[in-house]
Design an enzyme around this catalytic site. Structure first.
Site, PDB file in Angstrom:
ATOM      1  CG  ASP A 103      -0.242  -0.163   2.557  1.00 46.24           C
ATOM      2  OD1 ASP A 103       1.122  -0.020   2.638  1.00 46.24           O
ATOM      3  OD2 ASP A 103      -0.670  -0.198   3.664  1.00 46.24           O
ATOM      4  CD  GLU A 125      -0.049  -6.356   3.791  1.00 44.13           C
ATOM      5  OE1 GLU A 125       0.061  -4.997   3.495  1.00 44.13           O
ATOM      6  OE2 GLU A 125       0.369  -6.896   4.887  1.00 44.13           O
ATOM      7  CD  GLU A 139      -0.135   4.713   4.064  1.00 44.75           C
ATOM      8  OE1 GLU A 139      -1.181   5.551   4.613  1.00 44.75           O
ATOM      9  OE2 GLU A 139       1.020   5.012   4.208  1.00 44.75           O
ATOM     10  CG  HIS A 220       5.098   4.649  10.849  1.00 43.91           C
ATOM     11  ND1 HIS A 220       4.311   3.821  11.696  1.00 43.91           N
ATOM     12  CD2 HIS A 220       5.072   4.483   9.794  1.00 43.91           C
ATOM     13  CE1 HIS A 220       3.886   2.904  10.899  1.00 43.91           C
ATOM     14  NE2 HIS A 220       4.456   3.178   9.389  1.00 43.91           N
ATOM     15  NE  ARG A 222       2.449  10.690   4.108  1.00 46.47           N
ATOM     16  CZ  ARG A 222       3.581  11.320   3.652  1.00 46.47           C
ATOM     17  NH1 ARG A 222       3.135  12.801   3.755  1.00 46.47           N
ATOM     18  NH2 ARG A 222       4.621  10.873   3.537  1.00 46.47           N
ATOM     19  CG  HIS A 252       9.334   6.000  11.632  1.00 47.81           C
ATOM     20  ND1 HIS A 252       9.631   6.999  10.496  1.00 47.81           N
ATOM     21  CD2 HIS A 252       9.009   4.877  10.903  1.00 47.81           C
ATOM     22  CE1 HIS A 252       9.472   6.440   9.383  1.00 47.81           C
ATOM     23  NE2 HIS A 252       9.016   5.223   9.646  1.00 47.81           N
TER      24      HIS A 252
HETATM   25  N1  UDP Z   1      10.004  -2.806  12.489  1.00 45.48           N
HETATM   26  C1  UDP Z   1      11.331  -2.924  12.671  1.00 45.48           C
HETATM   27  N2  UDP Z   1      12.147  -2.174  13.656  1.00 45.48           N
HETATM   28  C2  UDP Z   1      11.493  -1.033  14.147  1.00 45.48           C
HETATM   29  C3  UDP Z   1      10.054  -0.817  14.182  1.00 45.48           C
HETATM   30  C4  UDP Z   1       9.535  -1.815  13.334  1.00 45.48           C
HETATM   31  O1  UDP Z   1      12.060  -3.726  12.034  1.00 45.48           O
HETATM   32  O2  UDP Z   1      12.097  -0.434  14.933  1.00 45.48           O
HETATM   33  C5  UDP Z   1       9.290  -3.698  11.949  1.00 45.48           C
HETATM   34  C6  UDP Z   1       8.033  -4.359  12.378  1.00 45.48           C
HETATM   35  O3  UDP Z   1       8.411  -5.687  12.867  1.00 45.48           O
HETATM   36  C7  UDP Z   1       7.164  -4.380  11.312  1.00 45.48           C
HETATM   37  C8  UDP Z   1       7.525  -3.336  10.293  1.00 45.48           C
HETATM   38  O4  UDP Z   1       8.760  -2.952  10.729  1.00 45.48           O
HETATM   39  O5  UDP Z   1       7.349  -5.913  10.673  1.00 45.48           O
HETATM   40  C9  UDP Z   1       6.549  -2.434  10.264  1.00 45.48           C
HETATM   41  O6  UDP Z   1       6.971  -1.279   9.738  1.00 45.48           O
HETATM   42  P1  UDP Z   1       6.347   0.058   9.711  1.00 45.48           P
HETATM   43  O7  UDP Z   1       5.492   0.286  11.397  1.00 45.48           O
HETATM   44  O8  UDP Z   1       7.197   1.098   9.515  1.00 45.48           O
HETATM   45  O9  UDP Z   1       5.010   0.172   8.601  1.00 45.48           O
HETATM   46  P2  UDP Z   1       3.591  -0.338   8.438  1.00 45.48           P
HETATM   47  O10 UDP Z   1       3.805  -1.948   9.007  1.00 45.48           O
HETATM   48  O11 UDP Z   1       2.794   0.678   9.256  1.00 45.48           O
HETATM   49  O12 UDP Z   1       3.391  -0.209   6.974  1.00 45.48           O
END
Ligand code: UDP
Length: 385
Positions: A103, A125, A139, A220, A222, A252
């Site tokens: 997304d 996904e 997204e 994190h 937006r 982040h």
């Molecule tokens: N994650 C990581 N290190 C961190 C924080 C999150 O590796 O310091 C991993 C987490 O396990 C997950 C992914 O990053 O698999 C989530 O990414 P993010 O929160 O940036 O994006 P979203 O999932 O909301 O798209």
């Protein structure tokens, strides 16, 4: 390039952010292990450092790196940069198929570039919907546009497949595979168990907070920039006044997140504001934690596998399975609600146990193989290994 390479259909896998990389590295490995396809990886590097952390751990060396990240990039600028740069790469690499994930702006713009060249797109996904185009923003629309173009839809759950059928996607184009994040999570958990040194960077913070209940936090999104982030910071500040609680927060790097959190929480005894963790360290942090507080998509999927209650700091979620299963709860960015729900879980054993059931509605760790099989079948390729 050898003769054999040219005879094989070229599959170009493209991603740009940390979560896409985590969820796509198992797919790249599964496609290569299947054989019979010329599998290449392109990264837009919409995220830079935190993407590189995953490439290293995931054992991926990109064939194309567009290195597009700029400081405080706007949606317009980033979208147009991805479309024009990736278009040039597509003309050079001429894949038989694109594979994208989820997304992000990378997902949508790479999909559009492929569509303009009539290159078919497989969407990993696929089918997650919140029903609100402003949450998650942007997204929800990135994912819908990608789905509108794709001819192979890899839905992680039956619910996601149902959402696609409701939008008239033909059932034959939908494959329910599970979410590849569970493949990545299990593989990484096993690697860390076999080699604890991979996640030893958390030893200090674990010692510092010995005997306390650990809240692991990520924020994190937006749509939470501004007031939402300030509310989250205020809630954490209040929770951290408790002697029995410690908060570990990999912050982040986004400029809308870090300064707010440092101003509100920097220097507090019970709060560790740390650098973003590479995936093995983050997996270890989830295992260590008593409670996960997050606005992330991926963490909502990972937490339930470890039997950790997840409080989701969003108003809606396109991942309702955890909520239905009772392992995750939406708390938005309402300061009082975040504090009261976290306190309830910390103080009420019964409430905690009711949410802390190891349950995994998102997959069995074999999603990537199912995706590789379906991609190979679409290109009439037989398994070579
Ligand atoms: N994650 C990581 N290190 C961190 C924080 C999150 O590796 O310091 C991993 C987490 O396990 C997950 C992914 O990053 O698999 C989530 O990414 P993010 O929160 O940036 O994006 P979203 O999932 O909301 O798209």
């Amino acid at each position: 390039m050898t003769r054999a390479d040219t005879a094989m259909p070229r599959i170009l896998v493209c991603f740009g952010t940390r979560p896409e990389a985590i969820k796509m590295f198992p797919v790249v490995h599964a496609l290569k292990a299947h054989g019979g396809m010329d599998v290449r990886v392109a990264v837009t590097a919409q995220h830079r450092e935190i993407l590189d952390q995953v490439l290293e751990i995931g054992g991926i060396v990109p064939d194309i790196d567009l290195d597009l990240m700029r400081p405080d990039q706007s949606l317009d600028e980033l979208s147009s940069r991805i479309l024009t740069s990736f278009g040039t790469a597509l003309d050079e690499w001429t894949p038989a198929r694109m594979l994208v994930h989820g997304d992000t702006l990378t997902t949508m713009m790479v999909t559009l570039g492929s569509y303009f060249r009539k290159i078919p797109v497989g969407h990993v996904e696929a089918g997650l919907r919140s029903g609100n185009i402003y949450s998650p923003w942007p997204e929800e629309v990135n994912r819908k546009v990608t789905g509108a173009v794709s001819d192979l839809h890899f839905a992680p759950t039956e619910g996601a497949a149902e959402a696609l059928r409701a939008e008239n996607v033909p059932a034959s184009a939908i494959h329910v595979t599970g979410n590849t994040v569970i493949d990545a999570l299990f593989a990484t958990r096993d690697k860390v168990a076999a080699n604890p040194a991979l996640a030893a960077g958390l030893d200090d913070v674990q010692q510092r907070f010995a005997g306390k209940r650990i809240i692991a936090l990520t924020a994190h999104r937006r749509e939470n920039f501004g007031e939402g982030m300030s509310n989250i910071a205020a809630a954490i500040s209040e929770l951290a006044q408790r002697d029995d609680v410690a908060v570990i927060f990999p912050v982040h790097p986004n400029p809308n997140v870090r300064p707010v959190m440092e101003a509100a929480l920097g220097g507090r005894d019970n709060v560790a504001l740390i650098e973003p963790l590479d995936y093995p360290h983050f997996v270890r942090l989830m295992e260590m934690a008593d409670l996960l507080l997050t606005d992330s998509g991926g963490v909502q999927e990972e937490g339930p596998s470890f039997g950790k209650p997840v409080l989701v700091m969003r108003d809606t979620t396109e991942r309702p399975e955890g909520i239905t299963a009772g392992t995750a709860r939406l708390v938005g960015t309402d300061r009082d609600l975040i504090v009261s729900e976290a306190a309830r879980l910390l103080d009420d054993r019964h409430a905690y146990d009711a949410m802390a059931r190891a349950h995994n509605p998102y997959g069995d760790g074999k999603a990537a193989n199912r995706i590789a099989e379906a991609v190979a079948a679409a290109h009439h390729v037989h398994r070579q290994s």
